[in-house]
Design an enzyme around this catalytic site. Structure first.
Site, PDB file in Angstrom:
ATOM      1  N   ASP A 201     -26.216 -30.579  26.591  1.00  0.00           N
ATOM      2  CA  ASP A 201     -27.306 -30.001  25.825  1.00  0.00           C
ATOM      3  C   ASP A 201     -28.307 -31.074  25.407  1.00  0.00           C
ATOM      4  O   ASP A 201     -28.002 -32.277  25.424  1.00  0.00           O
ATOM      5  CB  ASP A 201     -26.772 -29.298  24.583  1.00  0.00           C
TER       6      ASP A 201
ATOM      7  N   LYS B  55     -31.164 -26.387  25.575  1.00  0.00           N
ATOM      8  CA  LYS B  55     -31.908 -25.214  25.133  1.00  0.00           C
ATOM      9  C   LYS B  55     -32.491 -25.546  23.769  1.00  0.00           C
ATOM     10  O   LYS B  55     -31.753 -25.780  22.813  1.00  0.00           O
ATOM     11  CB  LYS B  55     -30.998 -23.984  25.041  1.00  0.00           C
TER      12      LYS B  55
ATOM     13  N   MET C  75     -29.992 -23.114  12.855  1.00  0.00           N
ATOM     14  CA  MET C  75     -31.205 -22.706  13.585  1.00  0.00           C
ATOM     15  C   MET C  75     -32.077 -21.774  12.742  1.00  0.00           C
ATOM     16  O   MET C  75     -32.554 -20.741  13.206  1.00  0.00           O
ATOM     17  CB  MET C  75     -30.813 -22.015  14.904  1.00  0.00           C
TER      18      MET C  75
END
Length: 268
Positions: free
Chosen positions: A52, A74, A187
């Site tokens: 990642d 991502k 997030m």
């Protein structure tokens, strides 16, 4: 990192990453010091490391000298790999007979799509192992001197994702507000204003202590202590951005007490 090979040699009973199989591993919150030994063993054995975007470069340097490093990050609001393409790549590498390490930030099963990847690998008949990692929702609290559980203060902890939670996921923030337990948000920076407003509309007091911790465990770590009704403005004023963890709840207040005690402890 000197001595890595020696450490793994001393732990000869660690599982082996076999050809044609995939390990879904967590790289921890950032600092390589928080890697598990099993993730480190996977890095040293892997022929291909599919990683990642938030995996620290120092972690990637621990991979074996012949390993292929394949970026599959991502990032919210930025061009990102498509999840279906990532899982297809994992299957393809395994079918080539390679030893594959899928390396994710934090823990693969904590808002990391590790479950989706495991299900897809299983459906394709690819052998896999889940290698837990230290999730940032825990590590950021510890590094920020915020005890996530505190006797007499809370009896539970809520982990929630703020990504899309207001727009399309139908999260019942009022129900979380009524619990009266600390809420740890992953997030959440993009939707922070809407989330804070929804929690207060659900009955959570505006003076509830809150914190935002960016780049947890790294030298660039930043900790902002605030309250629910001021958090959005103070985050904007201080320029706190992703990656960051937000915690809302009475346990945040314990940080000030611990900081007050630190000078006394230093003199012991």
């Amino acid at each position: 990192m000197s001595g890595v090979g020696d450490v793994l040699d001393d732990l000869g009973d660690l599982p082996r990453l076999e050809p044609g199989s995939v390990w879904l591993a967590g790289a921890g919150p950032g600092d390589p010091a928080h890697l598990t030994l099993l993730t480190l063993a996977g890095l040293r054995q892997a022929d291909a490391v599919v990683h990642d975007a938030l995996v620290d470069p120092r972690v990637l340097r621990l991979a074996g000298s012949g390993a292929r490093l394949i970026a599959a990050g991502k990032r919210g609001g930025k061009p990102s790999a498509v999840q279906a393409d990532i899982t297809a790549q994992l299957i393809g590498l395994a079918h080539e007979g390679l030893r594959v390490l899928r390396l994710k930030g934090g823990d693969p099963f904590m808002f990391g799509r590790g479950g989706e990847e495991a299900l897809t690998l299983a459906a394709a008949g690819v052998r896999f192992r889940i290698v837990p990692g230290l999730t940032s929702g825990l590590a950021s609290m510890a590094s920020g001197l915020i005890p996530l559980t505190l006797r007499g203060v809370n009896q539970a902890v809520v982990f929630a994702t703020g990504h899309g939670a207001v727009r399309d996921e139908g999260m019942d923030w009022a129900a979380l507000a009524r619990l009266g337990q600390p809420i740890v948000l992953y997030m959440a920076m993009t939707n922070l204003a809407a989330i804070c407003a929804a929690l207060m509309a659900g009955g959570l007091a505006g003076e509830t202590p809150a914190a935002a911790i960016a780049s947890a465990t790294l030298p660039s770590q930043r900790i902002l202590i605030s309250r629910l009704d001021a958090l959005v403005d103070e985050v904007a004023r201080e320029g706190i951005g992703a990656p960051a963890i937000v915690v809302i709840g009475a346990v945040v207040a314990a940080r000030a007490a611990l900081l007050d005690l630190l000078p006394a402890l230093a003199s012991v």
